[in-house]
Design a protein around this motif. Sequence first.
Motif, PDB file in Angstrom:
ATOM      1  N   THR B  31      38.696  51.147  27.372  1.00  0.00           N
ATOM      2  CA  THR B  31      38.307  50.465  28.408  1.00  0.00           C
ATOM      3  C   THR B  31      38.817  49.150  28.624  1.00  0.00           C
ATOM      4  OG1 THR B  31      35.767  50.684  27.303  1.00  0.00           O
ATOM      5  CG2 THR B  31      36.472  49.029  29.024  1.00  0.00           C
ATOM      6  N   TYR B  35      40.282  41.290  35.707  1.00  0.00           N
ATOM      7  CA  TYR B  35      39.319  40.296  36.160  1.00  0.00           C
ATOM      8  C   TYR B  35      40.698  39.088  37.046  1.00  0.00           C
ATOM      9  CZ  TYR B  35      35.879  40.232  32.590  1.00  0.00           C
ATOM     10  OH  TYR B  35      35.206  41.053  31.809  1.00  0.00           O
ATOM     11  N   PRO B  43      37.923  33.089  36.282  1.00  0.00           N
ATOM     12  CA  PRO B  43      37.841  34.680  36.269  1.00  0.00           C
ATOM     13  C   PRO B  43      36.631  35.176  37.143  1.00  0.00           C
ATOM     14  CG  PRO B  43      38.655  33.963  34.282  1.00  0.00           C
ATOM     15  CD  PRO B  43      38.457  32.418  34.724  1.00  0.00           C
ATOM     16  N   PHE B  45      34.706  39.013  37.246  1.00  0.00           N
ATOM     17  CA  PHE B  45      35.931  40.606  37.116  1.00  0.00           C
ATOM     18  C   PHE B  45      35.217  41.053  38.489  1.00  0.00           C
ATOM     19  CE2 PHE B  45      34.178  44.409  34.875  1.00  0.00           C
ATOM     20  CZ  PHE B  45      33.419  45.287  35.426  1.00  0.00           C
ATOM     21  N   GLN B  48      35.740  47.870  35.761  1.00  0.00           N
ATOM     22  CA  GLN B  48      36.133  48.323  34.574  1.00  0.00           C
ATOM     23  C   GLN B  48      36.481  49.368  34.546  1.00  0.00           C
ATOM     24  OE1 GLN B  48      32.440  48.552  31.125  1.00  0.00           O
ATOM     25  NE2 GLN B  48      33.971  46.762  30.828  1.00  0.00           N
ATOM     26  N   ARG B  55      33.669  51.780  36.022  1.00  0.00           N
ATOM     27  CA  ARG B  55      31.557  52.146  35.383  1.00  0.00           C
ATOM     28  C   ARG B  55      31.195  50.957  36.006  1.00  0.00           C
ATOM     29  NH1 ARG B  55      30.673  53.071  28.630  1.00  0.00           N
ATOM     30  NH2 ARG B  55      32.757  51.082  28.903  1.00  0.00           N
ATOM     31  N   GLN B  56      32.151  49.921  35.841  1.00  0.00           N
ATOM     32  CA  GLN B  56      31.066  48.981  36.451  1.00  0.00           C
ATOM     33  C   GLN B  56      32.166  48.412  37.716  1.00  0.00           C
ATOM     34  OE1 GLN B  56      29.321  46.211  33.957  1.00  0.00           O
ATOM     35  NE2 GLN B  56      30.170  47.312  32.435  1.00  0.00           N
ATOM     36  N   LEU B  90      44.055  39.290  35.735  1.00  0.00           N
ATOM     37  CA  LEU B  90      44.261  39.025  33.942  1.00  0.00           C
ATOM     38  C   LEU B  90      43.367  40.564  33.538  1.00  0.00           C
ATOM     39  CD1 LEU B  90      42.659  35.749  33.161  1.00  0.00           C
ATOM     40  CD2 LEU B  90      44.422  36.613  32.446  1.00  0.00           C
ATOM     41  N   SER B  94      39.713  46.618  25.714  1.00  0.00           N
ATOM     42  CA  SER B  94      37.751  46.541  24.692  1.00  0.00           C
ATOM     43  C   SER B  94      37.806  48.385  24.187  1.00  0.00           C
ATOM     44  CB  SER B  94      36.724  46.076  25.065  1.00  0.00           C
ATOM     45  OG  SER B  94      36.377  46.758  25.455  1.00  0.00           O
ATOM     46  N   LEU B  95      37.228  48.430  23.138  1.00  0.00           N
ATOM     47  CA  LEU B  95      36.774  49.947  22.763  1.00  0.00           C
ATOM     48  C   LEU B  95      35.211  50.247  22.518  1.00  0.00           C
ATOM     49  CD1 LEU B  95      37.129  52.833  20.717  1.00  0.00           C
ATOM     50  CD2 LEU B  95      37.197  51.191  18.478  1.00  0.00           C
ATOM     51  N   ALA B  96      35.117  50.619  23.852  1.00  0.00           N
ATOM     52  CA  ALA B  96      33.892  51.115  24.000  1.00  0.00           C
ATOM     53  C   ALA B  96      33.067  51.106  23.349  1.00  0.00           C
ATOM     54  CB  ALA B  96      33.648  52.308  24.455  1.00  0.00           C
ATOM     55  N   SER B  97      32.805  51.799  22.327  1.00  0.00           N
ATOM     56  CA  SER B  97      32.080  53.249  21.109  1.00  0.00           C
ATOM     57  C   SER B  97      31.988  51.695  19.537  1.00  0.00           C
ATOM     58  CB  SER B  97      32.643  54.310  20.387  1.00  0.00           C
ATOM     59  OG  SER B  97      33.782  54.230  19.943  1.00  0.00           O
ATOM     60  N   GLN B 103      37.146  41.637  23.203  1.00  0.00           N
ATOM     61  CA  GLN B 103      37.331  42.084  24.136  1.00  0.00           C
ATOM     62  C   GLN B 103      38.523  40.990  24.163  1.00  0.00           C
ATOM     63  OE1 GLN B 103      35.925  41.732  29.161  1.00  0.00           O
ATOM     64  NE2 GLN B 103      34.933  43.325  28.067  1.00  0.00           N
ATOM     65  N   PHE B 105      42.050  39.765  26.012  1.00  0.00           N
ATOM     66  CA  PHE B 105      43.405  39.484  27.063  1.00  0.00           C
ATOM     67  C   PHE B 105      44.228  39.643  27.547  1.00  0.00           C
ATOM     68  CE2 PHE B 105      39.531  38.581  30.703  1.00  0.00           C
ATOM     69  CZ  PHE B 105      38.660  38.334  29.586  1.00  0.00           C
ATOM     70  N   GLY B 106      45.061  39.944  28.263  1.00  0.00           N
ATOM     71  CA  GLY B 106      46.467  39.991  28.461  1.00  0.00           C
ATOM     72  C   GLY B 106      46.834  38.841  28.354  1.00  0.00           C
TER      73      GLY B 106
END
Lengths: 116, 114
Positions: B31, B35, B43, B45, B48, B55-56, B90, B94-97, B103, B105-106
């Motif tokens: 995922t 930002y 930041p 949002f 996503q 998704r969002q 930014l 993350s891993l959704a499951s 989460q 950040f780069g």
Amino acid sequence: AQKVTQAQTEISVVEKEDVTLDCVYETRDTTYYLFWYKQPPSGELVFLIRRNSFDEQNEISGRYSWNFQKSTSSFNFTITASQVVDSAVYFCALSGSYSSASKIIFGSGTRLSIRP
Amino acid sequence: DAGVTQSPTHLIKTRGQQVTLRCSPKSGHDTVSWYQQALGQEPQFIFQYYEEEERQRGNFPDRFSGHQFPNYSSELNVNALLLGDSALYLCASSLASGGSYEQYFGPGTRLTVT
């Protein structure tokens, strides 16, 4: 609606002083995560801590400590014996669900300056 | 184990142009969130991506669009650039499951629009 308020825009202290950064949040969710991030001048967001809404235990990590109080919707961050390297912008943040993929809502940040 | 990487590091564009920013998630993450951080602000949002779909979405105009590839990497595209689009962008992965919330950040891409 979800909201994070950091009322302190800037704080300046002398090295070795203790300093507390305040954070107040609003959410209607019963499960949520709270975070603190540090952003030095380089710009990268550095993760400091994550706390879920069911865990109200305070946490200490070296010179850092966090006080989570659900009753007052606050998640304050204290640096003990501050050092010049602690100078940065600190963001408190909220994720509105118990999911690793939920968006993060940030407060406006507190710029912390530690004077030698 | 590589963390989140973003390219380019810095970018200068002219008003009206289009820009593409890239993000590679942390190994194992599926995922990607984007930002925007304007100078002196927090930041915000943008959107996503998960399973190659948006998704969002935050409160950003349609000039901001994205894409996620089968290898989970992502692109952020901004059309018809405005001066106000100048910001640090930014990416977070993350891993959704995932069983625990993580989460990452780069380092961000700093975009300057002139």
